[in-house]
Scaffold this active site. Structure first.
Site, PDB file in Angstrom:
ATOM      1  N   GLY A 277     -14.347   6.825  -8.183  1.00  0.00           N
ATOM      2  CA  GLY A 277     -13.043   7.438  -8.448  1.00  0.00           C
ATOM      3  C   GLY A 277     -11.967   7.113  -7.438  1.00  0.00           C
ATOM      4  O   GLY A 277     -10.883   7.694  -7.489  1.00  0.00           O
TER       5      GLY A 277
ATOM      6  N   THR B  93      -8.848   5.535  -6.125  1.00  0.00           N
ATOM      7  CA  THR B  93      -7.717   4.881  -6.794  1.00  0.00           C
ATOM      8  C   THR B  93      -6.710   4.320  -5.799  1.00  0.00           C
ATOM      9  O   THR B  93      -5.967   3.410  -6.132  1.00  0.00           O
ATOM     10  CB  THR B  93      -6.984   5.864  -7.735  1.00  0.00           C
ATOM     11  OG1 THR B  93      -6.573   7.002  -6.983  1.00  0.00           O
ATOM     12  CG2 THR B  93      -7.883   6.307  -8.883  1.00  0.00           C
TER      13      THR B  93
ATOM     14  N   CYS C  82       0.600   3.352   3.202  1.00  0.00           N
ATOM     15  CA  CYS C  82       1.304   2.718   4.333  1.00  0.00           C
ATOM     16  C   CYS C  82       2.799   2.960   4.206  1.00  0.00           C
ATOM     17  O   CYS C  82       3.476   3.231   5.209  1.00  0.00           O
ATOM     18  CB  CYS C  82       1.002   1.222   4.391  1.00  0.00           C
ATOM     19  SG  CYS C  82      -0.616   0.841   5.097  1.00  0.00           S
TER      20      CYS C  82
ATOM     21  N   HIS D 262      -9.721  14.066   1.147  1.00  0.00           N
ATOM     22  CA  HIS D 262      -9.126  15.158   0.380  1.00  0.00           C
ATOM     23  C   HIS D 262      -9.575  16.482   1.005  1.00  0.00           C
ATOM     24  O   HIS D 262     -10.769  16.657   1.292  1.00  0.00           O
ATOM     25  CB  HIS D 262      -9.634  15.162  -1.066  1.00  0.00           C
ATOM     26  CG  HIS D 262      -9.282  13.954  -1.868  1.00  0.00           C
ATOM     27  ND1 HIS D 262      -8.310  13.961  -2.842  1.00  0.00           N
ATOM     28  CD2 HIS D 262      -9.778  12.692  -1.862  1.00  0.00           C
ATOM     29  CE1 HIS D 262      -8.223  12.761  -3.397  1.00  0.00           C
ATOM     30  NE2 HIS D 262      -9.115  11.969  -2.826  1.00  0.00           N
TER      31      HIS D 262
ATOM     32  N   CYS E 224       0.850  -1.200   0.000  1.00  0.00           N
ATOM     33  CA  CYS E 224       0.000   0.000   0.000  1.00  0.00           C
ATOM     34  C   CYS E 224       0.886   1.251   0.000  1.00  0.00           C
ATOM     35  O   CYS E 224       1.719   1.433   0.899  1.00  0.00           O
ATOM     36  CB  CYS E 224      -0.917  -0.011   1.217  1.00  0.00           C
ATOM     37  SG  CYS E 224      -1.789   1.536   1.463  1.00  0.00           S
TER      38      CYS E 224
ATOM     39  N   HIS F 100      -8.701   7.912   2.948  1.00  0.00           N
ATOM     40  CA  HIS F 100      -8.138   9.273   3.020  1.00  0.00           C
ATOM     41  C   HIS F 100      -9.223  10.292   2.742  1.00  0.00           C
ATOM     42  O   HIS F 100     -10.191  10.009   2.033  1.00  0.00           O
ATOM     43  CB  HIS F 100      -6.987   9.433   2.019  1.00  0.00           C
ATOM     44  CG  HIS F 100      -7.356   9.057   0.618  1.00  0.00           C
ATOM     45  ND1 HIS F 100      -7.374   7.745   0.193  1.00  0.00           N
ATOM     46  CD2 HIS F 100      -7.746   9.795  -0.434  1.00  0.00           C
ATOM     47  CE1 HIS F 100      -7.750   7.703  -1.066  1.00  0.00           C
ATOM     48  NE2 HIS F 100      -7.999   8.931  -1.487  1.00  0.00           N
TER      49      HIS F 100
HETATM   50  P1  5GP Z   1      -8.533   8.805  -4.612  1.00  0.00           P
HETATM   51  O1  5GP Z   1      -8.773   8.931  -6.093  1.00  0.00           O
HETATM   52  O2  5GP Z   1      -8.211   7.370  -4.220  1.00  0.00           O
HETATM   53  O3  5GP Z   1      -9.618   9.404  -3.769  1.00  0.00           O
HETATM   54  O4  5GP Z   1      -7.271   9.698  -4.313  1.00  0.00           O
HETATM   55  C1  5GP Z   1      -5.973   9.245  -4.335  1.00  0.00           C
HETATM   56  C2  5GP Z   1      -5.115  10.462  -4.420  1.00  0.00           C
HETATM   57  O5  5GP Z   1      -3.809  10.106  -4.056  1.00  0.00           O
HETATM   58  C3  5GP Z   1      -5.040  11.078  -5.820  1.00  0.00           C
HETATM   59  O6  5GP Z   1      -5.482  12.411  -5.768  1.00  0.00           O
HETATM   60  C4  5GP Z   1      -3.560  10.948  -6.195  1.00  0.00           C
HETATM   61  O7  5GP Z   1      -3.097  12.085  -6.893  1.00  0.00           O
HETATM   62  C5  5GP Z   1      -2.899  10.821  -4.843  1.00  0.00           C
HETATM   63  N1  5GP Z   1      -1.690  10.027  -4.832  1.00  0.00           N
HETATM   64  C6  5GP Z   1      -1.498   8.802  -5.401  1.00  0.00           C
HETATM   65  N2  5GP Z   1      -0.257   8.350  -5.153  1.00  0.00           N
HETATM   66  C7  5GP Z   1       0.344   9.304  -4.401  1.00  0.00           C
HETATM   67  C8  5GP Z   1       1.661   9.409  -3.834  1.00  0.00           C
HETATM   68  O8  5GP Z   1       2.515   8.546  -3.960  1.00  0.00           O
HETATM   69  N3  5GP Z   1       1.925  10.548  -3.119  1.00  0.00           N
HETATM   70  C9  5GP Z   1       1.001  11.545  -2.953  1.00  0.00           C
HETATM   71  N4  5GP Z   1       1.372  12.607  -2.239  1.00  0.00           N
HETATM   72  N5  5GP Z   1      -0.240  11.467  -3.458  1.00  0.00           N
HETATM   73  C10 5GP Z   1      -0.554  10.355  -4.192  1.00  0.00           C
HETATM   74 ZN    ZN Z   2      -2.337   1.320   3.663  1.00  0.00          ZN
END
Ligand code: 5GP
Ligand code: ZN
Length: 109
Positions: free
Chosen positions: A89, A91, A7, A98, A4, A96
């Site tokens: 959405g 990913t 993590c 935002h 992950c 988490h």
């Molecule tokens: P989700 O689409 O799952 O709600 O948001 C995942 C977010 O994590 C995305 O906005 C993506 O840009 C961010 N993200 C993915 N990998 C990394 C990473 O390695 N470092 C940081 N700082 N953000 C990440």
């Molecule tokens: Zn994790």
């Protein structure tokens, strides 16, 4: 969880600047920001998504972490988003929140 990405960031296997940290959460700048300020508040415990979150204490601590992060960044006006499930959405399957503030990119605006 070993594979992950969040993590790995929490465990400092991947170097990252924590804009906020307490006993329950870290906050980092999003790699691909969708607003002037785009921060992710991430619980230190691995939970895949809001759908899997059962720990009520962690629910409270996560929201407190969101508030504390916004306060530390001096934000008074901000949006919070939680994507739950691929179809919405999500990913990264480590829970988490935002925090988005200022001008949004076209993708979100
Ligand atoms: P989700 O689409 O799952 O709600 O948001 C995942 C977010 O994590 C995305 O906005 C993506 O840009 C961010 N993200 C993915 N990998 C990394 C990473 O390695 N470092 C940081 N700082 N953000 C990440
Ligand atoms: Zn994790």
């Amino acid at each position: 969880m070993s594979d992950c990405i969040f993590c790995k960031i929490i465990n400092k296997e991947i170097p990252s600047n924590f804009v906020y940290e307490d006993d329950a959460v870290i906050a980092i700048n999003d790699l691909n920001p969708q607003a002037d300020t785009h921060v992710l508040v991430i619980p230190k415990t691995h939970v895949a998504s809001l759908a899997e979150l059962e720990d009520e204490e962690l629910m409270v601590k996560l929201l407190k972490g969101v508030k504390a992060t916004a306060k530390k960044l001096g934000l008074t006006d901000y949006r919070t988003i939680m994507n739950t499930g691929k179809g919405a959405g999500q990913t990264v399957f480590h829970l988490h929140v935002h925090i988005l503030a200022g001008k949004l990119t076209e993708k979100l605006g």
